[in-house]
Design an enzyme around this catalytic site. Structure first.
Site, PDB file in Angstrom:
ATOM      1  N   MET A 136     185.788  24.757  77.104  1.00  0.00           N
ATOM      2  CA  MET A 136     186.763  24.379  77.527  1.00  0.00           C
ATOM      3  C   MET A 136     186.426  22.744  77.760  1.00  0.00           C
ATOM      4  O   MET A 136     187.269  22.067  77.356  1.00  0.00           O
ATOM      5  CB  MET A 136     188.035  24.993  78.219  1.00  0.00           C
ATOM      6  CG  MET A 136     188.167  26.732  77.492  1.00  0.00           C
ATOM      7  SD  MET A 136     189.344  26.331  75.703  1.00  0.00           S
ATOM      8  CE  MET A 136     189.876  25.739  76.059  1.00  0.00           C
ATOM      9  N   ASP A 178     180.182  20.670  86.686  1.00  0.00           N
ATOM     10  CA  ASP A 178     179.573  22.153  86.774  1.00  0.00           C
ATOM     11  C   ASP A 178     179.143  22.474  88.064  1.00  0.00           C
ATOM     12  O   ASP A 178     178.171  20.602  88.688  1.00  0.00           O
ATOM     13  CB  ASP A 178     178.893  22.513  85.661  1.00  0.00           C
ATOM     14  CG  ASP A 178     179.573  23.718  85.703  1.00  0.00           C
ATOM     15  OD1 ASP A 178     179.536  24.196  85.320  1.00  0.00           O
ATOM     16  OD2 ASP A 178     180.167  23.910  84.019  1.00  0.00           O
ATOM     17  N   VAL A 200     187.288  26.311  84.885  1.00  0.00           N
ATOM     18  CA  VAL A 200     186.158  27.128  85.473  1.00  0.00           C
ATOM     19  C   VAL A 200     186.780  28.688  85.317  1.00  0.00           C
ATOM     20  O   VAL A 200     187.196  28.459  84.631  1.00  0.00           O
ATOM     21  CB  VAL A 200     186.037  26.682  86.750  1.00  0.00           C
ATOM     22  CG1 VAL A 200     185.450  24.948  87.099  1.00  0.00           C
ATOM     23  CG2 VAL A 200     187.307  27.380  87.311  1.00  0.00           C
ATOM     24  N   GLU A 237     187.490  32.091  84.996  1.00  0.00           N
ATOM     25  CA  GLU A 237     189.105  32.517  85.163  1.00  0.00           C
ATOM     26  C   GLU A 237     188.903  33.433  86.428  1.00  0.00           C
ATOM     27  O   GLU A 237     189.336  35.077  86.354  1.00  0.00           O
ATOM     28  CB  GLU A 237     190.113  33.118  83.867  1.00  0.00           C
ATOM     29  CG  GLU A 237     191.171  34.028  83.937  1.00  0.00           C
ATOM     30  CD  GLU A 237     192.042  32.438  84.217  1.00  0.00           C
ATOM     31  OE1 GLU A 237     191.889  31.136  83.635  1.00  0.00           O
ATOM     32  OE2 GLU A 237     193.071  32.715  83.193  1.00  0.00           O
ATOM     33  N   LYS A 282     189.162  29.173  91.186  1.00  0.00           N
ATOM     34  CA  LYS A 282     189.900  27.778  90.995  1.00  0.00           C
ATOM     35  C   LYS A 282     190.557  27.494  92.389  1.00  0.00           C
ATOM     36  O   LYS A 282     190.207  26.429  92.521  1.00  0.00           O
ATOM     37  CB  LYS A 282     190.908  28.374  89.917  1.00  0.00           C
ATOM     38  CG  LYS A 282     190.502  29.198  89.036  1.00  0.00           C
ATOM     39  CD  LYS A 282     191.754  28.957  87.895  1.00  0.00           C
ATOM     40  CE  LYS A 282     191.071  29.574  86.327  1.00  0.00           C
ATOM     41  NZ  LYS A 282     190.157  28.594  85.451  1.00  0.00           N
ATOM     42  N   SER A 292     194.848  30.771  81.264  1.00  0.00           N
ATOM     43  CA  SER A 292     195.300  30.097  80.076  1.00  0.00           C
ATOM     44  C   SER A 292     196.216  32.469  80.474  1.00  0.00           C
ATOM     45  O   SER A 292     197.516  32.129  80.064  1.00  0.00           O
ATOM     46  CB  SER A 292     194.536  31.406  78.872  1.00  0.00           C
ATOM     47  OG  SER A 292     192.526  31.972  79.151  1.00  0.00           O
ATOM     48  N   HIS A 299     197.616  23.578  78.712  1.00  0.00           N
ATOM     49  CA  HIS A 299     196.861  25.173  78.441  1.00  0.00           C
ATOM     50  C   HIS A 299     196.814  23.617  77.308  1.00  0.00           C
ATOM     51  O   HIS A 299     196.893  24.005  76.945  1.00  0.00           O
ATOM     52  CB  HIS A 299     197.724  26.148  78.241  1.00  0.00           C
ATOM     53  CG  HIS A 299     196.942  27.562  77.907  1.00  0.00           C
ATOM     54  ND1 HIS A 299     197.984  28.004  76.841  1.00  0.00           N
ATOM     55  CD2 HIS A 299     195.987  27.759  77.722  1.00  0.00           C
ATOM     56  CE1 HIS A 299     197.334  29.547  76.647  1.00  0.00           C
ATOM     57  NE2 HIS A 299     195.869  28.719  76.897  1.00  0.00           N
TER      58      HIS A 299
HETATM   59  P1  NAD Z   1     183.690  29.278  80.161  1.00  0.00           P
HETATM   60  O1  NAD Z   1     182.791  30.567  81.047  1.00  0.00           O
HETATM   61  O2  NAD Z   1     182.306  28.770  78.628  1.00  0.00           O
HETATM   62  O3  NAD Z   1     183.330  27.920  81.049  1.00  0.00           O
HETATM   63  C1  NAD Z   1     183.607  28.150  82.490  1.00  0.00           C
HETATM   64  C2  NAD Z   1     182.518  26.926  83.127  1.00  0.00           C
HETATM   65  O4  NAD Z   1     182.637  26.480  84.201  1.00  0.00           O
HETATM   66  C3  NAD Z   1     181.042  27.016  83.713  1.00  0.00           C
HETATM   67  O5  NAD Z   1     180.180  25.905  82.193  1.00  0.00           O
HETATM   68  C4  NAD Z   1     180.303  27.986  84.430  1.00  0.00           C
HETATM   69  O6  NAD Z   1     178.780  27.135  84.658  1.00  0.00           O
HETATM   70  C5  NAD Z   1     181.576  26.790  85.336  1.00  0.00           C
HETATM   71  N1  NAD Z   1     182.078  26.964  86.796  1.00  0.00           N
HETATM   72  C6  NAD Z   1     182.098  28.006  87.447  1.00  0.00           C
HETATM   73  N2  NAD Z   1     182.551  28.218  88.274  1.00  0.00           N
HETATM   74  C7  NAD Z   1     182.404  26.790  88.707  1.00  0.00           C
HETATM   75  C8  NAD Z   1     182.753  26.066  90.523  1.00  0.00           C
HETATM   76  N3  NAD Z   1     183.228  27.059  91.406  1.00  0.00           N
HETATM   77  N4  NAD Z   1     182.698  24.498  89.531  1.00  0.00           N
HETATM   78  C9  NAD Z   1     182.117  24.271  88.812  1.00  0.00           C
HETATM   79  N5  NAD Z   1     181.793  24.325  87.156  1.00  0.00           N
HETATM   80  C10 NAD Z   1     183.018  25.810  88.124  1.00  0.00           C
HETATM   81  O7  NAD Z   1     184.937  29.521  80.150  1.00  0.00           O
HETATM   82  P2  NAD Z   1     185.936  28.883  78.888  1.00  0.00           P
HETATM   83  O8  NAD Z   1     186.587  29.308  78.122  1.00  0.00           O
HETATM   84  O9  NAD Z   1     185.370  27.029  79.300  1.00  0.00           O
HETATM   85  O10 NAD Z   1     187.676  29.264  80.295  1.00  0.00           O
HETATM   86  C11 NAD Z   1     187.149  28.268  81.015  1.00  0.00           C
HETATM   87  C12 NAD Z   1     188.638  28.228  81.675  1.00  0.00           C
HETATM   88  O11 NAD Z   1     189.624  27.706  80.102  1.00  0.00           O
HETATM   89  C13 NAD Z   1     188.963  30.004  82.060  1.00  0.00           C
HETATM   90  O12 NAD Z   1     190.168  29.322  83.476  1.00  0.00           O
HETATM   91  C14 NAD Z   1     190.051  30.381  80.825  1.00  0.00           C
HETATM   92  O13 NAD Z   1     190.944  30.875  81.390  1.00  0.00           O
HETATM   93  C15 NAD Z   1     190.762  28.534  80.653  1.00  0.00           C
HETATM   94  N6  NAD Z   1     190.954  29.067  78.590  1.00  0.00           N
HETATM   95  C16 NAD Z   1     189.938  29.446  77.520  1.00  0.00           C
HETATM   96  C17 NAD Z   1     190.045  29.332  76.354  1.00  0.00           C
HETATM   97  C18 NAD Z   1     189.103  30.030  75.561  1.00  0.00           C
HETATM   98  O14 NAD Z   1     190.090  30.398  74.149  1.00  0.00           O
HETATM   99  N7  NAD Z   1     188.139  30.477  76.276  1.00  0.00           N
HETATM  100  C19 NAD Z   1     191.232  28.589  75.782  1.00  0.00           C
HETATM  101  C20 NAD Z   1     192.786  28.928  76.869  1.00  0.00           C
HETATM  102  C21 NAD Z   1     192.439  28.758  78.827  1.00  0.00           C
END
Ligand code: NAD
Length: 711
Positions: A322, A341, A398, A400, A405, A427, A448
């Site tokens: 995302m 990151d 980051v 979920e 967070k 989400s 979102h």
């Molecule tokens: P992902 O696992 O692909 O990416 C998360 C990233 O966050 C990773 O690169 C990780 O290294 C990084 N991260 C973790 N801890 C960290 C920290 N302390 N500091 C900095 N970076 C950190 O996940 P995603 O699918 O991109 O989802 C991210 C967020 O978006 C979540 O809250 C998820 O619920 C939300 N979301 C996801 C979707 C989806 O379809 N995947 C849709 C809407 C919202």
């Protein structure tokens, strides 16, 4: 509205120039003025030919839909109007002198149909200009000759996709397709048009179809035409399941109209056009896809009195799927992006996602190496929070996980100005709870995004309990800046989109547990107009993720948690069978190497299928899958999770692909009628459970004979 002049060489100019509008549009008034100018030019013996062009950046953007809806209320009048317009365009065609369309910018719908009626189409080489007949995308069909002239001009097989998909193309592509005759530098456009009129135009101003012996290329009575229509009909059916009458009408216009002379063909087109304007599908699509999306894009619900925020630099925490997508969207809009990151490698990987997308654009000739360098130069991949200094907004994407967070919220806020906004892309986690980690919860909000961010146009903005009006207004400005469409919702579990979307998937799983044949469930989903069946969707979302979210909800809600028929299905699939979804290559479907997914053969063993005689009719399964989404949305309106029904409709279509012909989850209730909808939901509740019970809001509306929309 229309400027008219004749120069010393006898070339007349009819120039569209609607002073009070950003773009020229066709409505009763502008067409009357255009018509006057056309007949003046035709009747003036001194006029050797006519240039039709525009004084604005664009040519003519198409019909004025407000006007069109109003005028089409009376079908007989609408038909008379349509015949009148067809006659005007036909008189241009038979004027006995050359008409040239000098297409200086975008020419869509009726605007391009003017060009089609002219004897020659010369377009300025303006790569931003769009040419096409997009009527099909709002439930209509080109009703000013488009379905007749385009196939006569470029052949049926090239015309059908343009008409059915409503594709818009740039001038060079239009030239390749034969939709325009020449593309010239913008500065030469009018001179070139004049040259043609005084030169070749003097001897070639009779359309091919007005010449003896003309046959429409690939008409239905030719061997090639027979093939095109047979395959085309089958493809159309496979894509639309017959849900879009206008698409069928377009086919019929082209099929029937190209077997007869053009005048009869135009009459056929007018009749089908009026049938479209009377359809509930067109009304639904025009309302939601045109007006409501337009209002959302104009930020109709933006709190008043807050100065517009301009953005230059934003931060993104988490460069995963995302975060990388949001970085792409923001840098595409020219914003500087700090992409942070936990490791430099992860941050760089997030940035590389934009590089990949830019490479694809370069390959498609939509961008250059210089564009790529410039955009990537805007993205700074980092692990250092200090780089966030000066960001007007930081979006957290980051893992979920509440603790992570909270940690990144505190670290980021330490670097930000007190006025900066902090947004979470969560989400599932309620925004109000996440805001507890913030030192300034009034500036905390949910943004979102949907995956993949580069393709999905919607952003659901979530207001926490303490989010201020100012923060909401400024967050909306950001969404507009990155050219996405915002809807605004209040904080609640699953917000709006995830909550309602989940009901579709859950209903599918519940039916599986009841013994409904999985093939019926999946086909019903697609026949209902949803992009994919509920079981396939569950696989895509990941059964494991759904199971995990459910466990979290159970924990959070305690006794208030209500189980449903899908719970044992998820438990069995995830915990016992380890079939966790598409990512793992196994869920409700198998995903073999040939790329053709198939329903898993073992399903029947774990979810015994009822005998055929006890299987529900397809229509009943469709009803369950669609009504459950509408009734849940009505609850969201009642609970004030969604404040504007237009946002509910827009969010459902753009967020999870609720069928556009139904107009969205709320328009769907109006289409059925609130009263019959309530009655049917009561029946469904009796048979299948309380989740179908209509909320009080709907019962009251039914009693008072109310509907959500008036048009
Ligand atoms: P992902 O696992 O692909 O990416 C998360 C990233 O966050 C990773 O690169 C990780 O290294 C990084 N991260 C973790 N801890 C960290 C920290 N302390 N500091 C900095 N970076 C950190 O996940 P995603 O699918 O991109 O989802 C991210 C967020 O978006 C979540 O809250 C998820 O619920 C939300 N979301 C996801 C979707 C989806 O379809 N995947 C849709 C809407 C919202």
């Amino acid at each position: 509205m229309i400027d008219y002049s004749v120069d010393s060489t006898g070339v007349a100019s009819i120039v569209w120039n609607m002073a009070e509008r950003p773009m020229n549009v066709m409505n009763g008034e502008s067409l009357a003025a255009f018509s006057d100018a056309v007949y003046k030019a035709i009747n003036d013996k001194g006029v050797k030919g006519v240039i039709v062009t525009s004084a604005k950046n664009d040519f003519v953007a198409g019909a004025d839909l407000v006007n069109l809806l109003k005028e089409s209320a009376d079908a007989a009048k609408a038909l008379a109007n349509s015949f009148k317009l067809q006659k005007l365009f036909r008189d241009i065609e038979k004027a006995g002198k050359p008409f040239v369309a000098a297409i200086n910018g975008t020419a869509l719908g009726g605007g391009y149909e003017i060009c089609l009626a002219c004897h020659r189409r010369i377009a300025a080489d303006n790569p931003k200009a769009l040419i096409g007949l997009p009527e099909a995308t709002i439930g209509l069909l080109p009703g000013a000759g488009g379905t007749q002239r385009l196939p006569r001009m470029i052949g049926v097989s090239k015309a059908l996709p343009m008409l059915l998909e409503g594709k818009k193309v740039d001038p060079k592509t239009a030239l390749g397709l034969g939709m325009v005759d020449e593309v010239v530098p913008a500065a030469d456009l009018l001179a070139r048009a004049k040259d043609w009129i005084l030169g070749d135009g003097q001897s070639s101003h009779v359309k091919p179809w007005d010449q003896k012996g003309f046959r429409v290329p690939e008409a239905a009575n030719t061997p090639r035409g027979a093939q095109v229509f047979t395959a085309g009909n089958a493809m159309l059916r496979a894509k639309t399941y017959g849900n879009y009458p206008n698409a069928q009408y377009i086919m019929s216009c082209v099929y029937e109209g190209t077997l007869v002379d053009i005048d009869t063909g135009l009459k056929i087109e007018s009749r089908y056009f009026v049938a479209c304007t009377q359809s509930k599908e067109a009304r639904n699509m025009i309302r939601s896809l045109f007006f409501s999306i337009g209002e959302a894009n104009k930020l109709a619900n933006r709190p008043k009195g807050v100065p517009t925020q301009s953005y230059t630099k934003i931060g993104i925490l988490g460069a995963g799927m995302m975060g990388a997508g949001i970085a792409w969207a923001a840098s595409s809009a020219g914003l500087q992006v700090v992409l942070l990151d936990t490791t430099q490698e992860a941050a760089e990987k997030g940035k590389a996602y934009s590089a990949g997308l830019l490479d694809k654009r370069i390959k498609a000739k939509k961008a250059t190496e210089a564009d790529k360098e410039k955009q990537l130069g805007l993205i700074k991949a980092t692990t250092s929070y200090e780089d966030l200094k000066g960001c007007e907004l930081v979006i957290e994407a980051v893992f979920e996980d509440r603790a992570i967070k909270a940690d990144v919220t505190r670290k980021a806020e330490a670097q930000l100005e007190p006025t900066a906004i902090f947004a979470s892309n969560t989400s599932t986690l309620p925004i109000t709870g996440l805001a507890e980690a913030s030192a300034r919860p009034a500036n905390f909000i949910g943004l979102h995004f949907f995956s993949p961010v580069d393709k999905m146009p919607l952003v659901e903005i979530i207001r926490g309990k303490q989010t201020s009006d100012e923060t909401l207004a400024r967050a909306m400005d950001f969404v507009k800046k990155i050219r996405k469409t915002p809807i605004v919702v209040n904080d609640s579990r699953g917000f709006y989109t995830s909550r309602v979307f989940a009901t579709y998937v859950t209903e599918g799983l519940t039916m599986l547990a009841e013994g409904v044949n999985p093939a019926i469930i999946e086909n019903a989903g697609k026949a209902a107009g949803m992009p994919v069946g509920p079981l396939a969707l569950a696989d895509e979302v990941s059964l494991e993720l759904m199971h995990r979210v459910r466990a979290q909800t159970k924990k959070d809600l305690g006794d208030a948690y209500k189980s449903d028929g899908s719970e044992p299905v998820l438990q069995l699939m995830v915990e016992k069978l380890g079939r966790i979804g598409k990512k793992a290559g196994k869920g409700f479907y198998d995903y073999p190497a040939d790329g053709k997914k198939r329903l898993w053969k073992g399903l029947a063993e774990h979810f015994p299928v009822k005998p055929e005689t006890e299987q529900p009719a397809l229509a009943d399964v469709i009803k369950r899958l669609i009504y459950i989404q509408s009734v849940e949305t009505a609850r969201c309106i009642e609970e004030k999770v969604v404040l504007d029904v237009r946002d509910a409709d827009v969010g459902s279509i753009m967020g999870w692909g609720f069928p556009p012909f139904r107009g969205g989850t709320i328009s769907n209730i109006d289409t059925v009628g609130v009263k019959p909808f309530v009655a049917e939901c009561d029946q469904l509740a009796q048979k299948f459970g309380a989740r179908f019970t209509p909320p009080k809001l709907l019962r009251d509306m039914a009693d008072q004979g109310k509907s959500f929309y008036t048009v």
